[in-house]
Design a protein around this motif. Structure first.
Motif, PDB file in Angstrom:
ATOM      1  N   ILE A  25      72.735   4.954  21.798  1.00  0.00           N
ATOM      2  CA  ILE A  25      71.596   4.073  22.074  1.00  0.00           C
ATOM      3  C   ILE A  25      70.580   4.140  20.943  1.00  0.00           C
ATOM      4  N   GLU A  29      66.466   1.416  23.866  1.00  0.00           N
ATOM      5  CA  GLU A  29      67.122   2.092  24.987  1.00  0.00           C
ATOM      6  C   GLU A  29      66.576   3.513  25.152  1.00  0.00           C
ATOM      7  N   ARG A  33      64.737   5.207  28.528  1.00  0.00           N
ATOM      8  CA  ARG A  33      65.092   6.470  29.183  1.00  0.00           C
ATOM      9  C   ARG A  33      63.910   7.433  29.240  1.00  0.00           C
ATOM     10  N   GLN A  77      68.775  12.079  28.042  1.00  0.00           N
ATOM     11  CA  GLN A  77      69.361  10.916  27.385  1.00  0.00           C
ATOM     12  C   GLN A  77      68.500  10.458  26.213  1.00  0.00           C
ATOM     13  N   CYS A  83      73.231   7.502  26.251  1.00  0.00           N
ATOM     14  CA  CYS A  83      73.163   7.030  27.634  1.00  0.00           C
ATOM     15  C   CYS A  83      74.426   7.458  28.383  1.00  0.00           C
ATOM     16  N   TYR A  92      77.839   0.699  23.970  1.00  0.00           N
ATOM     17  CA  TYR A  92      76.650   1.206  23.300  1.00  0.00           C
ATOM     18  C   TYR A  92      75.721   0.051  22.968  1.00  0.00           C
TER      19      TYR A  92
END
Length: 139
Positions: A25, A29, A33, A77, A83, A92
């Motif tokens: 990621i 992303e 997280r 993560q 992830c 991805y």
């Protein structure tokens, strides 16, 4: 819809691109997280405070394990740029949240699945440890 991309075409040494079992990621992303970790941490604190304030039975305090595990999952993560869900599914993303790319190489997919299991187990262990701590701190 995901598209196939050869692993070698997107492998970078600086962690800014897909690396099997190590990085799946990008910044958008990762930030997502981190926010999930913050929400899980807040939920853990609120639940623990509520259970303590109501003098809930010690075993009931173990309920904090769930949001604590969710918080740990988000933070792990983000920290590892990996992830768990993407790793389990063989995908991805290094762009904006939403579009995904598929990992075509089966060896890379296996490395991703192994990392996903590792982070999932670590999150569960952290959640369990927080739950046990909550039970043991009951008065």
């Amino acid at each position: 819809m995901a598209r196939d991309v050869a692993v070698d075409a997107v492998n970078a040494a600086d962690g800014s691109a897909y690396q099997p079992g190590a990085c799946n990621i990008g910044p958008a992303e990762i930030a997502r997280r981190q926010r999930a970790g913050h929400v899980g941490l807040a939920a853990t604190a609120v639940l623990f405070a509520g259970l303590a304030a109501t003098k809930a039975p010690p075993i009931a305090r173990f309920a904090v394990a769930l949001p604590a595990a969710a918080a740990a999952s988000g933070y792990l993560q983000a920290r590892f740029h990996f992830c768990v869900g993407f790793g389990s599914r063989g995908i991805y993303n290094f762009g904006e949240v939403g579009p995904i790319l598929e990992v075509a190489d089966e060896t890379a997919r296996a490395a991703d699945r192994a990392k996903a299991i590792q982070l999932g187990l670590a999150s569960a262990a952290i959640g369990g440890a927080v739950g046990i701590w909550a039970v043991l701190t009951a008065r």
